[in-house]
Design a protein around this motif. Sequence first.
Motif, PDB file in Angstrom:
ATOM      1  N   ALA A  24      -0.651  -3.149  -4.968  1.00 17.29           N
ATOM      2  CA  ALA A  24       0.586  -2.384  -5.105  1.00 17.29           C
ATOM      3  C   ALA A  24       1.628  -2.845  -4.087  1.00 17.29           C
ATOM      4  CB  ALA A  24       0.301  -0.889  -4.930  1.00 17.29           C
ATOM      5  N   CYS A  25       1.197  -3.079  -2.852  1.00 15.86           N
ATOM      6  CA  CYS A  25       2.128  -3.567  -1.828  1.00 15.86           C
ATOM      7  C   CYS A  25       2.669  -4.947  -2.196  1.00 15.86           C
ATOM      8  CB  CYS A  25       1.425  -3.627  -0.469  1.00 15.86           C
ATOM      9  SG  CYS A  25       1.070  -2.015   0.249  1.00 15.86           S
ATOM     10  N   ALA A  51      -0.582   1.516  -9.835  1.00 17.26           N
ATOM     11  CA  ALA A  51      -0.314   2.820  -9.239  1.00 17.26           C
ATOM     12  C   ALA A  51      -1.053   3.936  -9.974  1.00 17.26           C
ATOM     13  CB  ALA A  51       1.191   3.093  -9.234  1.00 17.26           C
ATOM     14  N   ASN A  52      -1.293   3.750 -11.271  1.00 20.01           N
ATOM     15  CA  ASN A  52      -2.085   4.739 -11.999  1.00 20.01           C
ATOM     16  C   ASN A  52      -3.547   4.705 -11.584  1.00 20.01           C
ATOM     17  OD1 ASN A  52      -0.918   6.612 -14.087  1.00 20.01           O
ATOM     18  ND2 ASN A  52       0.223   4.761 -14.593  1.00 20.01           N
ATOM     19  N   PHE A  83       1.043   6.756  -1.868  1.00 20.28           N
ATOM     20  CA  PHE A  83       1.599   5.788  -2.817  1.00 20.28           C
ATOM     21  C   PHE A  83       2.301   6.477  -3.976  1.00 20.28           C
ATOM     22  CE2 PHE A  83      -1.181   2.588  -0.840  1.00 20.28           C
ATOM     23  CZ  PHE A  83      -0.356   1.475  -0.875  1.00 20.28           C
ATOM     24  N   PHE A  84       1.976   7.739  -4.260  1.00 18.56           N
ATOM     25  CA  PHE A  84       2.510   8.385  -5.474  1.00 18.56           C
ATOM     26  C   PHE A  84       4.036   8.482  -5.513  1.00 18.56           C
ATOM     27  CE2 PHE A  84       3.603  11.771  -8.343  1.00 18.56           C
ATOM     28  CZ  PHE A  84       2.830  11.488  -9.453  1.00 18.56           C
ATOM     29  N   PRO A  85       4.746   9.075  -4.527  1.00 19.67           N
ATOM     30  CA  PRO A  85       4.313   9.658  -3.265  1.00 19.67           C
ATOM     31  C   PRO A  85       4.277  11.197  -3.324  1.00 19.67           C
ATOM     32  CG  PRO A  85       6.639   9.087  -3.140  1.00 19.67           C
ATOM     33  CD  PRO A  85       6.193   8.805  -4.554  1.00 19.67           C
ATOM     34  N   THR A 188       3.343  10.857   4.352  1.00 23.50           N
ATOM     35  CA  THR A 188       3.776  10.126   3.159  1.00 23.50           C
ATOM     36  C   THR A 188       5.176   9.544   3.340  1.00 23.50           C
ATOM     37  OG1 THR A 188       2.366  11.338   1.627  1.00 23.50           O
ATOM     38  CG2 THR A 188       4.373  10.389   0.713  1.00 23.50           C
ATOM     39  N   VAL A 189       6.094  10.349   3.878  1.00 17.96           N
ATOM     40  CA  VAL A 189       7.455   9.858   4.132  1.00 17.96           C
ATOM     41  C   VAL A 189       7.421   8.690   5.107  1.00 17.96           C
ATOM     42  CG1 VAL A 189       9.701  10.459   5.109  1.00 17.96           C
ATOM     43  CG2 VAL A 189       8.526  12.087   3.618  1.00 17.96           C
TER      44      VAL A 189
END
Length: 315
Positions: A24-25, A51-52, A83-85, A188-189
């Motif tokens: 993902a990154c 991401a899913n 990651f969702f976030p 998350t932020v």
Amino acid sequence: MSNERLSVPGTLNIVLAFVASVTACALLWFVSQSPSWLERVVGAITFSFVANTLFSLLHEAVHRHFHANATVNEAFGILCAAFFPTGLMFQRVVHLGHHRRNRTDWELFDHYQPGVPRYKTLFRLYCLLTGFFWLSAPLGGALYLLLGPLFRSHVFMHGICRWYGFEPMVVDLARVPGWRMRAEIVFTVTFQALLVVALDLTLLGWGLCYVAFALNWCSLQYTDHAWTRRDIVEGASNLRVNRIVQWIFLNYHHHLAHHRHPEVPWVHLPKFVDFSQPRPSFLGTYLKLWRGPTPTDEPPPAALSEPLERRLRGY
């Protein structure tokens, strides 16, 4: 069925989380740096599937069977949520609420009822189909973090949230001690900000990836419940889908099996699916949803059974 056969695949989940996170990154960086629109679009679509996988692993952590070790389960759940976030505890409260409210009036997007304006059902359904429903998680987390006591106010919970259909979720969230949820949302932020800086992400690249993810994620979030009976447990489908997609989503399409057995890890769900019975096509059901909601006078489902409620409380 023995406990050994239903064991939590902790090591496999950790490997999947590591591979999916790194991928993902890499895709976020690729889409941000690529000068080609074709490459950007292909990269964003690929990100939406990776991401899913991370979301499916978050779903396992929500139900506390990502890993048998509780600390490891929560740590990887927090990572996958970033990651969702969203936040792990935020998602847990909302998702377990879904298990209690499935096919009730609050979660009826495929039908409109007598006395309920059709435009309201249309609005909620097309928010799902066009990906806007994904925003409810990051935006809801931001509101929870920023509003403080106002999040628990009568005006917020029973006013605007009631109109949008989020009232029960907000009521559930308001009942939970907030320090951990706020800490996870702050993480998350911070995590997303570090990704932007460390990978030199552009707003266009980040946005393309998450728009593609929102569309892909939302495409399944009601398709696995559409036009099923109004029953809290039985109101779901085991969908027929391409085998590769099924594995990328970690058997998430076996959704009726999951609602019947929420304690079962993803690798074992096929054991609870009767493949001799017809299964709705994911694509066919998804496309049918675009035609809009249909009328119904079917009564709301009965309350959740006490045995299942106890199992959900155990999470």
